[in-house]
Design an enzyme around this catalytic site. Structure first.
Site, PDB file in Angstrom:
ATOM      1  N   THR A   9      10.117  -2.250  -3.727  1.00  0.00           N
ATOM      2  CA  THR A   9       9.421  -2.808  -4.894  1.00  0.00           C
ATOM      3  C   THR A   9      10.163  -3.978  -5.498  1.00  0.00           C
ATOM      4  O   THR A   9       9.550  -4.948  -5.953  1.00  0.00           O
ATOM      5  CB  THR A   9       9.217  -1.701  -5.952  1.00  0.00           C
ATOM      6  OG1 THR A   9       8.349  -0.701  -5.427  1.00  0.00           O
ATOM      7  CG2 THR A   9       8.615  -2.257  -7.235  1.00  0.00           C
ATOM      8  N   THR A  83      12.614   2.381  -4.209  1.00  0.00           N
ATOM      9  CA  THR A  83      13.109   3.569  -4.914  1.00  0.00           C
ATOM     10  C   THR A  83      12.591   4.873  -4.325  1.00  0.00           C
ATOM     11  O   THR A  83      13.128   5.941  -4.619  1.00  0.00           O
ATOM     12  CB  THR A  83      12.724   3.521  -6.404  1.00  0.00           C
ATOM     13  OG1 THR A  83      11.297   3.451  -6.531  1.00  0.00           O
ATOM     14  CG2 THR A  83      13.358   2.322  -7.102  1.00  0.00           C
ATOM     15  N   ASP A  84      11.557   4.819  -3.476  1.00  0.00           N
ATOM     16  CA  ASP A  84      11.004   6.053  -2.913  1.00  0.00           C
ATOM     17  C   ASP A  84      12.072   6.893  -2.232  1.00  0.00           C
ATOM     18  O   ASP A  84      12.020   8.129  -2.277  1.00  0.00           O
ATOM     19  CB  ASP A  84       9.910   5.735  -1.896  1.00  0.00           C
ATOM     20  CG  ASP A  84       8.589   5.359  -2.544  1.00  0.00           C
ATOM     21  OD1 ASP A  84       8.456   5.518  -3.769  1.00  0.00           O
ATOM     22  OD2 ASP A  84       7.687   4.895  -1.809  1.00  0.00           O
TER      23      ASP A  84
END
Length: 324
Positions: A9, A83-84
């Site tokens: 992201t 960030t997943d």
């Protein structure tokens, strides 16, 4: 200092749904105040993928690149990614990192097209931490929202909040305040893997979560296709009674690790004694995960299996890796 971009992201732009498109140089160039940090940056784009598409082999290759950089004189590293999977990739980097130089992993919850995008602030904070003498010797860190987390503790607990990351067991290691690094909770123990065989493919290790009413009939099917299995049990490490025979048979053939699905606290080892309790399962050959959550336990088992399949060695490694 190395700055390595993996995508995510923090690097996403677009109009009909964002996707990774910014290079690591683009990210660095967009950070106000970065020139004020006492660090010479060596910037590389290593991958350009969403966090969900990264693999353990990507991280293993990245760890080798970082090791080469540290041997060549780099005094720290910052990795930007989605960030997943930060809580998992950072833990693998921590397991594979033996040097004193800090590795800091960061990302963003709001992409650059949004008002209040947090990527530049997180990248500035991460470079600041990686350049700090206070971050040396404590392994891989996750820095987001001005909080400094140990890779072995950190969890993503919210889908969209800029403050999505927490460390349920022990809290953050520290914070940034007015651009200064404050370590207030330095870990007393650091674990690194025995040097894994990089020439061996990572073995398939599965994760199966206990849920109400599941009879466990899929467990034999999974176990037959895996080199190792992690069970995310209820509470302190419980499963339905119907699972017991399946797990005992699986543990006789492959390593089976018992963790908790709760995401915080340690599994128990001797409180309960009913069929499917933690005491019963450990007596049937399962390996306790200690305070490791199930996601990290799976990765630890997967990398340990590149060096040994001996149950005693695996039990000892999990005990050492989860020492407070």
């Amino acid at each position: 200092m190395l700055v390595i971009g993996l995508g995510g992201t923090i690097a996403m732009t677009g109009t009909a749904g964002v996707s990774p498109s910014l290079s690591a140089h683009d990210l660095v160039d967009a950070v106000p105040g970065l020139a004020g940090v006492d660090a010479d940056l060596d910037v590389h784009t290593f991958r350009s993928r969403p966090g969900a598409s990264l693999t353990a082999d990507d991280v293993r290759e990245l760890a080798g690149l970082l090791t080469e950089g540290f041997a060549g004189g780099a005094d720290g590293a910052v990795v930007t990614q989605g960030t997943d999977t930060i809580e998992e990739t950072a833990y693998v980097l921590d397991l594979l990192h033996r040097a004193d130089q800090p590795i800091v992993v960061t990302g963003a919850m709001r992409n650059p097209t949004l008002a209040g995008a947090d990527g530049p602030a997180n990248l500035l904070a991460s470079v600041t931490v990686a350049a700090s003498r206070y971050a040396r010797g404590i392994g891989c860190l996750v820095v987001i929202a001005d909080e400094i987390h140990a890779a072995a503790r950190v969890r993503k607990r919210h889908t969209t909040s800029p403050a999505a990351f927490v460390s349920p067991d022990g809290g953050p290691l520290g914070y940034l305040a007015e651009g200064q690094v404050r370590i207030v909770n330095r870990p007393s123990h650091r674990y690194a893997l025995p040097v894994p065989r990089s020439d061996r493919p990572l073995p398939p290790v599965g994760l199966y979560t206990a849920t109400l009413g599941d009879d466990g009939s899929l467990l034999p099917v999974l176990a037959d296709r895996l080199a190792g299995l992690v069970i995310a049990g209820f509470g302190v490490g419980h499963v339905p009674e119907t699972w017991v025979t399946h797990l005992q048979h699986a543990a006789a053939r492959i390593p089976v690790v018992l963790a908790s699905r709760t995401g915080a606290g340690s599994i128990a080892t001797g409180i309960y004694g009913f069929p499917g309790s933690e005491r019963d399962l450990l007596q049937r050959g399962l390996i306790p995960a200690g305070m490791l959550d199930a996601y990290k336990a799976r990765l630890l088992l997967q990398f340990l299996l590149t060096t040994t399949t001996d149950r005693g060695a695996l039990v000892a490694a999990f005990a050492e890796a989860t020492t407070p």
